[in-house]
Design an enzyme around this catalytic site. Structure first.
Site, PDB file in Angstrom:
ATOM      1  N   TRP A 258      40.237  21.470 -28.558  1.00 49.43           N
ATOM      2  CA  TRP A 258      39.499  21.312 -29.826  1.00 49.43           C
ATOM      3  C   TRP A 258      39.771  19.987 -30.538  1.00 49.43           C
ATOM      4  CZ3 TRP A 258      35.896  23.573 -32.910  1.00 49.43           C
ATOM      5  CH2 TRP A 258      35.875  23.186 -34.253  1.00 49.43           C
ATOM      6  N   MET A 259      38.706  19.410 -31.113  1.00 50.78           N
ATOM      7  CA  MET A 259      38.847  18.258 -32.014  1.00 50.78           C
ATOM      8  C   MET A 259      37.935  18.445 -33.220  1.00 50.78           C
ATOM      9  SD  MET A 259      38.030  14.226 -31.263  1.00 50.78           S
ATOM     10  CE  MET A 259      36.249  14.317 -31.292  1.00 50.78           C
TER      11      MET A 259
ATOM     12  N   ARG B 203      43.407  18.130 -50.665  1.00 50.62           N
ATOM     13  CA  ARG B 203      43.702  17.572 -49.338  1.00 50.62           C
ATOM     14  C   ARG B 203      42.988  16.261 -49.004  1.00 50.62           C
ATOM     15  NH1 ARG B 203      40.880  22.494 -48.349  1.00 50.62           N
ATOM     16  NH2 ARG B 203      38.771  22.200 -47.542  1.00 50.62           N
TER      17      ARG B 203
ATOM     18  N   GLU C  52      35.479  17.270 -49.332  1.00 50.77           N
ATOM     19  CA  GLU C  52      36.507  16.993 -48.324  1.00 50.77           C
ATOM     20  C   GLU C  52      36.475  15.506 -47.950  1.00 50.77           C
ATOM     21  OE1 GLU C  52      37.106  21.193 -46.091  1.00 50.77           O
ATOM     22  OE2 GLU C  52      35.453  20.059 -45.267  1.00 50.77           O
TER      23      GLU C  52
ATOM     24  N   GLN D  56      41.981  15.483 -35.817  1.00 54.67           N
ATOM     25  CA  GLN D  56      42.379  16.881 -35.948  1.00 54.67           C
ATOM     26  C   GLN D  56      42.255  17.525 -34.573  1.00 54.67           C
ATOM     27  OE1 GLN D  56      43.030  18.867 -39.399  1.00 54.67           O
ATOM     28  NE2 GLN D  56      44.062  16.946 -38.941  1.00 54.67           N
TER      29      GLN D  56
ATOM     30  N   ASP E 168      37.953  16.404 -37.465  1.00 53.27           N
ATOM     31  CA  ASP E 168      37.872  15.106 -38.168  1.00 53.27           C
ATOM     32  C   ASP E 168      38.624  13.939 -37.516  1.00 53.27           C
ATOM     33  OD1 ASP E 168      37.281  17.212 -39.845  1.00 53.27           O
ATOM     34  OD2 ASP E 168      38.653  16.628 -41.418  1.00 53.27           O
TER      35      ASP E 168
HETATM   36  C1  FRU Z   1      37.174  18.785 -42.814  1.00 51.53           C
HETATM   37  C2  FRU Z   1      38.446  19.601 -42.947  1.00 51.53           C
HETATM   38  C3  FRU Z   1      39.429  18.901 -43.860  1.00 51.53           C
HETATM   39  C4  FRU Z   1      40.740  19.446 -43.400  1.00 51.53           C
HETATM   40  C5  FRU Z   1      40.526  19.586 -41.915  1.00 51.53           C
HETATM   41  C6  FRU Z   1      41.256  20.743 -41.288  1.00 51.53           C
HETATM   42  O1  FRU Z   1      36.462  19.062 -41.664  1.00 51.53           O
HETATM   43  O2  FRU Z   1      38.132  20.892 -43.409  1.00 51.53           O
HETATM   44  O3  FRU Z   1      39.175  19.100 -45.234  1.00 51.53           O
HETATM   45  O4  FRU Z   1      41.815  18.609 -43.717  1.00 51.53           O
HETATM   46  O5  FRU Z   1      39.143  19.721 -41.717  1.00 51.53           O
HETATM   47  O6  FRU Z   1      41.179  20.709 -39.905  1.00 51.53           O
END
Ligand code: FRU
Length: 523
Positions: A55-56, A188, A240, A74, A58
């Site tokens: 999985w990937m 965040r 976000e 991510q 952000d």
């Molecule tokens: C955006 C988000 C961010 C968070 C991350 C978690 O896609 O929801 O706000 O830090 O993904 O994976």
């Protein structure tokens, strides 16, 4: 084969490293993973970044340092759905070819590692390194699952980590978190940059329905500065992944501050999307100059994008996650899930008294273009169509100039009767992408519930069109990135046939279909 490609890619990068032997050993380890993966699986993007496997979401910590563009992201290394977040890591020296690196940041007792940014601390303000060897510092969100499960609201805090070996290994700061939670559930995605005018670090952080700004002298102690956004812009979902930077106008003397804010849900065509604000930032407060909502991209698949810190040419280079939380977990891939948009150079343009951000693929993409076929001045007559077959269509760039704002539709098809439509509808004054009949769509109902539309304010006599097709995506750029739509697509087999239709007034020039080479080399 793949291995030799990686070594080639890396050999350029290694020039920058003084500890080459150690480096190669580490890369060899990372390559063990790559050898199992063909990069030729069905839907595997051929010139967009995707993780080797799993999985990937952000892009994180986009930063340039010593000849290398770093892309963190991510990542859940155990499954192809979202799970405990790590920062995956890849590097490039041209933003085109990528090499995979070992995971950079693992969850710890403070929580999972959510999105954030990275800087090069050139003055060693943090004291983590030295002036001779300035540290790279990552600033990210900790997400404490136990806190969330217990129904608390203070489970997101901000932490930092640093690297003294050009991003190869990372050490968390012992006094994390550096910003505690004041009781805000969504708190965040810190984006940090050096603000030259006030000689300090600035952080933009989202807090549910607004952005909070902080400053710092050393990246460890942060002072709250101001809030922006309540009652401004779109509020259909949670805010976000903010980003704040300046852009010079390409057609006036002005320079403006631009604030990107991703929002989920609430995007113009559903689910996740990115809005932006144009205004001014004085080192403390951001002020917006317009009342309308501006969107960076009208497709459904460009989310959580941020821009590079320390970009060597002073360009503003943006990368977004090419998916949407509505269906990100359900897309029909098996080895990996999701890809990034092409890196795009953001610029600012003035139209009347309004400013707009343009996003165009970086020029270096041109290196991947293999063959070119020109069809000078093709005139589409009276609703008639012309059709071309191309076996490489699904990995290509299609471009042309249309004489003026008249009906035009590009239809991409295959032997399975899948059809992807892109067009301009002058009556409604919109451009559109229609993927409703393009292969696999049933994995989530909002994926292909409707045609996606983008309002146009075109007064120019000519319209330039560029379409980048990869095995599971389409990126549609009108007028040099002034209008952009990005969508995932999952045709049952590669799209091989293109037809163009228009009304009798439509003229098309400089029509080209160019093959784009795979960045993963041997298939
Ligand atoms: C955006 C988000 C961010 C968070 C991350 C978690 O896609 O929801 O706000 O830090 O993904 O994976």
């Amino acid at each position: 084969m793949i291995r030799s490609m990686f070594l080639l890619t890396f050999s350029g990068l290694l020039l920058y490293s003084c500890t080459e032997k150690k480096e190669i050993k580490k890369l060899d380890k990372a390559l063990e993973v790559n050898e199992r993966i063909s990069y030729n699986e069905s839907y595997r993007p051929q010139y967009h970044f995707s993780p080797t496997e799993k999985w990937m979401n952000d892009p994180n910590g986009l930063v340039y340092h010593k000849g290398v563009y770093h892309l963190f992201y991510q990542h859940y290394p155990e499954d192809i759905v979202w799970g405990p977040m790590h920062w995956g890591h890849a590097i490039s020296n041209d933003l085109i070819s990528w090499g995979h690196k070992p995971i950079a940041l693992y969850p710890d007792k403070h929580g999972l590692i959510f999105s954030g940014s990275a800087v090069v601390d050139k003055k060693n303000s943090s004291g983590f390194g030295s002036l001779e060897n300035p540290p790279m510092v990552a600033i990210f969100t900790y997400h404490l699952m136990e806190g969330e499960k217990a129904g608390r609201t203070d489970f997101q805090t901000q932490g930092i980590a640093y690297s003294l070996d050009n991003g190869n290994t990372w050490k968390k700061y012992e006094n994390n978190p550096v910003i505690g939670n004041p009781g805000i559930k969504d708190f965040r995605d810190p984006k940090v940059f050096w603000h030259e005018e006030s000689n300090q670090w600035i952080m933009a952080l989202v807090a549910g329905d607004h952005v909070k700004f902080y400053n710092s002298e050393n990246l460890k102690e942060w002072n709250y500065l101001s809030d922006f956004g309540k009652g401004k812009g779109a509020h259909g979902g949670v805010w976000e992944c903010p980003d704040l930077f300046t852009l010079k106008s390409e057609n006036s003397d002005d320079e403006k501050w631009v604030l990107l804010v991703s929002i989920n849900p609430g995007a113009p065509n559903g689910g996740s999307g990115t809005q932006y604000f144009i205004g001014d930032f004085d080192g403390k407060t951001f002020r917006v100059e317009h009342d309308d909502v501006k969107w960076l991209d009208y497709g459904m698949d460009n989310y959580a994008g941020i821009t590079y810190n320390n970009e060597p040419n002073n360009d503003r280079v943006f990368i977004g996650w090419m998916s949407n939380w509505n269906y990100a977990r359900n897309t029909p891939t098996e080895v990996w899930r999701s890809a990034m948009t092409l890196p795009r150079k953001l610029t600012l343009t003035k139209e009347g008294s309004d400013y707009y951000v343009k996003g165009n693929p970086i020029e270096a993409i041109g290196q991947l273009i293999e063959k070119s076929e020109d069809n000078e001045i093709m005139r589409v007559a009276n609703e008639s169509k012309w059709i071309l077959e191309k076996d490489f269509l699904n990995e290509s760039k299609i471009s042309f100039t249309a004489d003026s704002l008249h009906h035009i539709e590009i239809q991409l098809t295959n032997n399975s009767n899948d059809a992807l439509l892109l067009g301009i509808d002058p009556e409604k004054n919109v451009a559109y992408i229609d993927r409703t009949k393009c292969g696999k769509t049933g994995f989530e109902k909002s994926f292909a519930a409707a045609r996606h539309v983008m309002p146009l304010k075109i007064r120019d006599s000519e319209i330039s069109i560029e379409i980048y097709l990869d095995r599971s995506s389409v990126e549609f750029f009108i007028n040099n990135g002034r209008y952009v739509m990005t969508n995932q697509i999952f045709p049952n087999e590669p799209l091989t046939s293109i037809s163009v239709s228009g009304d009798q007034k439509q003229g098309i020039r400089n029509f080209k279909i160019e093959q784009i080479k795979s960045i993963w080399n041997e298939k």
